[in-house]
Motif scaffolding. Structure first.
Motif, PDB file in Angstrom:
ATOM      1  N   ALA A  82     -10.984 -26.788  35.490  1.00  0.00           N
ATOM      2  CA  ALA A  82     -10.719 -25.457  34.930  1.00  0.00           C
ATOM      3  C   ALA A  82      -9.295 -24.997  35.248  1.00  0.00           C
ATOM      4  N   VAL A  83      -8.821 -25.370  36.400  1.00  0.00           N
ATOM      5  CA  VAL A  83      -7.451 -25.013  36.781  1.00  0.00           C
ATOM      6  C   VAL A  83      -6.457 -25.808  35.942  1.00  0.00           C
ATOM      7  N   LEU A  84      -6.739 -27.092  35.723  1.00  0.00           N
ATOM      8  CA  LEU A  84      -5.859 -27.909  34.887  1.00  0.00           C
ATOM      9  C   LEU A  84      -5.774 -27.355  33.473  1.00  0.00           C
ATOM     10  N   THR A  85      -6.891 -26.894  32.950  1.00  0.00           N
ATOM     11  CA  THR A  85      -6.894 -26.304  31.609  1.00  0.00           C
ATOM     12  C   THR A  85      -5.989 -25.084  31.554  1.00  0.00           C
ATOM     13  N   LYS A  86      -6.019 -24.275  32.617  1.00  0.00           N
ATOM     14  CA  LYS A  86      -5.153 -23.100  32.651  1.00  0.00           C
ATOM     15  C   LYS A  86      -3.687 -23.501  32.744  1.00  0.00           C
ATOM     16  N   VAL A  87      -3.399 -24.521  33.536  1.00  0.00           N
ATOM     17  CA  VAL A  87      -2.009 -24.961  33.709  1.00  0.00           C
ATOM     18  C   VAL A  87      -1.438 -25.479  32.406  1.00  0.00           C
ATOM     19  N   PHE A  88      -2.177 -26.346  31.709  1.00  0.00           N
ATOM     20  CA  PHE A  88      -1.654 -27.003  30.515  1.00  0.00           C
ATOM     21  C   PHE A  88      -2.097 -26.328  29.219  1.00  0.00           C
ATOM     22  N   ARG A  89      -2.891 -25.249  29.345  1.00  0.00           N
ATOM     23  CA  ARG A  89      -3.305 -24.449  28.205  1.00  0.00           C
ATOM     24  C   ARG A  89      -3.983 -25.284  27.118  1.00  0.00           C
ATOM     25  N   SER A  90      -4.687 -26.303  27.538  1.00  0.00           N
ATOM     26  CA  SER A  90      -5.336 -27.185  26.576  1.00  0.00           C
ATOM     27  C   SER A  90      -6.369 -28.033  27.301  1.00  0.00           C
ATOM     28  N   GLU A  91      -7.393 -28.447  26.559  1.00  0.00           N
ATOM     29  CA  GLU A  91      -8.358 -29.386  27.108  1.00  0.00           C
ATOM     30  C   GLU A  91      -7.747 -30.780  27.209  1.00  0.00           C
ATOM     31  N   LYS A  92      -6.675 -31.011  26.403  1.00  0.00           N
ATOM     32  CA  LYS A  92      -5.970 -32.283  26.467  1.00  0.00           C
ATOM     33  C   LYS A  92      -4.931 -32.174  27.583  1.00  0.00           C
ATOM     34  N   ARG A  93      -5.283 -32.669  28.730  1.00  0.00           N
ATOM     35  CA  ARG A  93      -4.450 -32.471  29.907  1.00  0.00           C
ATOM     36  C   ARG A  93      -4.359 -33.780  30.679  1.00  0.00           C
ATOM     37  N   PRO A  94      -3.271 -33.976  31.434  1.00  0.00           N
ATOM     38  CA  PRO A  94      -3.156 -35.204  32.222  1.00  0.00           C
ATOM     39  C   PRO A  94      -4.150 -35.214  33.371  1.00  0.00           C
ATOM     40  N   LYS A  95      -4.631 -36.391  33.700  1.00  0.00           N
ATOM     41  CA  LYS A  95      -5.563 -36.531  34.824  1.00  0.00           C
ATOM     42  C   LYS A  95      -4.812 -36.631  36.146  1.00  0.00           C
ATOM     43  N   VAL A  96      -3.525 -36.996  36.066  1.00  0.00           N
ATOM     44  CA  VAL A  96      -2.692 -37.069  37.251  1.00  0.00           C
ATOM     45  C   VAL A  96      -1.271 -36.718  36.836  1.00  0.00           C
ATOM     46  N   PHE A  97      -0.578 -35.966  37.685  1.00  0.00           N
ATOM     47  CA  PHE A  97       0.799 -35.588  37.379  1.00  0.00           C
ATOM     48  C   PHE A  97       1.503 -35.217  38.668  1.00  0.00           C
ATOM     49  N   GLY A  98       2.801 -35.104  38.587  1.00  0.00           N
ATOM     50  CA  GLY A  98       3.572 -34.729  39.758  1.00  0.00           C
ATOM     51  C   GLY A  98       4.669 -33.754  39.413  1.00  0.00           C
ATOM     52  N   VAL A  99       5.100 -32.998  40.388  1.00  0.00           N
ATOM     53  CA  VAL A  99       6.250 -32.108  40.245  1.00  0.00           C
ATOM     54  C   VAL A  99       7.424 -32.781  40.941  1.00  0.00           C
ATOM     55  N   ALA A 100       8.455 -33.105  40.156  1.00  0.00           N
ATOM     56  CA  ALA A 100       9.584 -33.867  40.669  1.00  0.00           C
ATOM     57  C   ALA A 100      10.846 -33.028  40.713  1.00  0.00           C
ATOM     58  N   ASN A 101      11.688 -33.312  41.695  1.00  0.00           N
ATOM     59  CA  ASN A 101      13.041 -32.773  41.692  1.00  0.00           C
ATOM     60  C   ASN A 101      13.855 -33.565  40.675  1.00  0.00           C
ATOM     61  N   VAL A 102      14.445 -32.874  39.716  1.00  0.00           N
ATOM     62  CA  VAL A 102      15.192 -33.555  38.659  1.00  0.00           C
ATOM     63  C   VAL A 102      16.409 -34.253  39.260  1.00  0.00           C
ATOM     64  N   PRO A 103      16.546 -35.563  39.039  1.00  0.00           N
ATOM     65  CA  PRO A 103      17.707 -36.268  39.588  1.00  0.00           C
ATOM     66  C   PRO A 103      19.014 -35.722  39.005  1.00  0.00           C
ATOM     67  N   ALA A 104      20.079 -35.846  39.783  1.00  0.00           N
ATOM     68  CA  ALA A 104      21.393 -35.449  39.283  1.00  0.00           C
ATOM     69  C   ALA A 104      21.750 -36.292  38.063  1.00  0.00           C
ATOM     70  N   PRO A 105      22.438 -35.708  37.084  1.00  0.00           N
ATOM     71  CA  PRO A 105      22.804 -36.470  35.883  1.00  0.00           C
ATOM     72  C   PRO A 105      23.627 -37.708  36.239  1.00  0.00           C
ATOM     73  N   ALA A 106      23.303 -38.819  35.601  1.00  0.00           N
ATOM     74  CA  ALA A 106      24.058 -40.052  35.828  1.00  0.00           C
ATOM     75  C   ALA A 106      25.454 -39.918  35.227  1.00  0.00           C
ATOM     76  N   ARG A 107      26.417 -40.556  35.876  1.00  0.00           N
ATOM     77  CA  ARG A 107      27.803 -40.562  35.413  1.00  0.00           C
ATOM     78  C   ARG A 107      28.210 -41.988  35.048  1.00  0.00           C
ATOM     79  N   PHE A 108      29.393 -42.116  34.451  1.00  0.00           N
ATOM     80  CA  PHE A 108      29.867 -43.429  34.046  1.00  0.00           C
ATOM     81  C   PHE A 108      29.987 -44.379  35.238  1.00  0.00           C
ATOM     82  N   SER A 109      30.218 -43.823  36.420  1.00  0.00           N
ATOM     83  CA  SER A 109      30.330 -44.663  37.607  1.00  0.00           C
ATOM     84  C   SER A 109      29.052 -45.451  37.859  1.00  0.00           C
ATOM     85  N   ALA A 110      27.906 -44.927  37.387  1.00  0.00           N
ATOM     86  CA  ALA A 110      26.637 -45.631  37.568  1.00  0.00           C
ATOM     87  C   ALA A 110      26.592 -46.926  36.769  1.00  0.00           C
ATOM     88  N   LEU A 111      27.463 -47.055  35.780  1.00  0.00           N
ATOM     89  CA  LEU A 111      27.500 -48.256  34.941  1.00  0.00           C
ATOM     90  C   LEU A 111      28.565 -49.246  35.400  1.00  0.00           C
TER      91      LEU A 111
END
Length: 265
Positions: A82-111
């Motif tokens: 019931a809590v998942l339904t409230k979070v995702f506002r739908s019966e179609k909801r993930p059975k598992v999920f995570g809250v992630a810190n968004v990584p810093a944007p990659a730069r050309f140096s990464a290549l």
């Protein structure tokens, strides 16, 4: 690993915080939801930092997710349906999920230190196509993917994470301007191959190029911009039956990336 806490009260402030994160459009991109087992596993393996991982209380947390959470010290909490339904506002909801810190944007140096080809997507905006290309790029050994004029505010966009099955975190994916990409390609000295319907070479010819290259692909209808096409020393096309106007850009990317794996054969 300690027994996961249970989130069962829909009025809990934590539920509203999750619901805010689950909204389709948000101003903040510091944290993001990564949903479903495979994207979550790939993100954890790629070293993305998670605040917490959540699983539906009526199901056992997938073993690989539980093991990775334990390995990386990520707290786990179970959530009633019931809590998942409230979070995702739908019966179609993930059975598992995570809250992630968004990584810093990659730069050309990464290549700079990697090996493999670089995919440059110029004006490709359909997120499903971008995600499929990123996943294929990882599977076929590309060094990274550069997105130009994609309209994506972050690589942690939930649609992109889902479409790439979480592999958007497995390889550098850059959000860049056309001007900066033009300068980088020139300075890096990468041979640019324009993949275009009117190209003069076949995909098989890509196997003759020993060095790493930048594979330039544009939107299905319009192709890449003149500015980036002007850097190309070679043009490649995928022959198709005349009854078909064009191929989806993600299909074309898969064909040319596979052709590149045939180097030396």
């Amino acid at each position: 690993m300690p027994e996961p806490a249970l989130l069962s009260d829909p009025s809990d402030p934590a539920v509203q915080r999750l619901a805010d994160l689950a909204k389709p459009s948000r101003g903040s991109v510091r944290t993001a939801i990564v949903e479903d087992q495979e994207p979550l596993v790939q993100a954890l393996r790629a070293g993305v930092r998670f605040v917490e991982v959540y699983g539906e209380s009526t199901r056992e947390l997938p073993a690989d997710v539980a093991a990775l959470c334990a390995e990386h010290g990520v707290p786990v909490r179970l959530v009633e349906p019931a809590v998942l339904t409230k979070v995702f506002r739908s019966e179609k909801r993930p059975k598992v999920f995570g809250v992630a810190n968004v990584p810093a944007p990659a730069r050309f140096s990464a290549l700079a230190d990697g090996t493999g080809d670089v995919l440059v997507l110029d004006g490709v905006k359909i997120v499903g196509n971008i995600g499929a290309i990123v996943r294929t790029a990882v599977g076929l050994g590309a060094r990274g993917v550069v997105l130009v004029d994609s309209d994506l505010p972050t690589i942690a966009d939930r649609r992109l994470v889902r479409a790439s099955r979480g592999h958007v975190f497995s390889v550098p994916v850059l959000l860049e301007t056309r001007e900066r990409v033009t300068r980088w390609l020139t300075d890096a000295g990468l041979r640019v191959v324009d993949v275009d319907m009117d190209g003069s070479l076949s995909p098989e010819s890509l196997g003759a190029l020993d060095e790493d290259v930048a594979l330039l692909l544009g939107a299905e209808k319009t192709g890449a911009s003149d500015a980036l096409q002007g850097l190309a020393t070679d043009t490649v096309s995928v022959p198709i039956d005349s009854r078909v106007e064009s191929l989806n850009v993600s299909v074309v990317a898969g064909i040319v990336l596979y052709a590149r794996t045939r180097r030396g054969h």
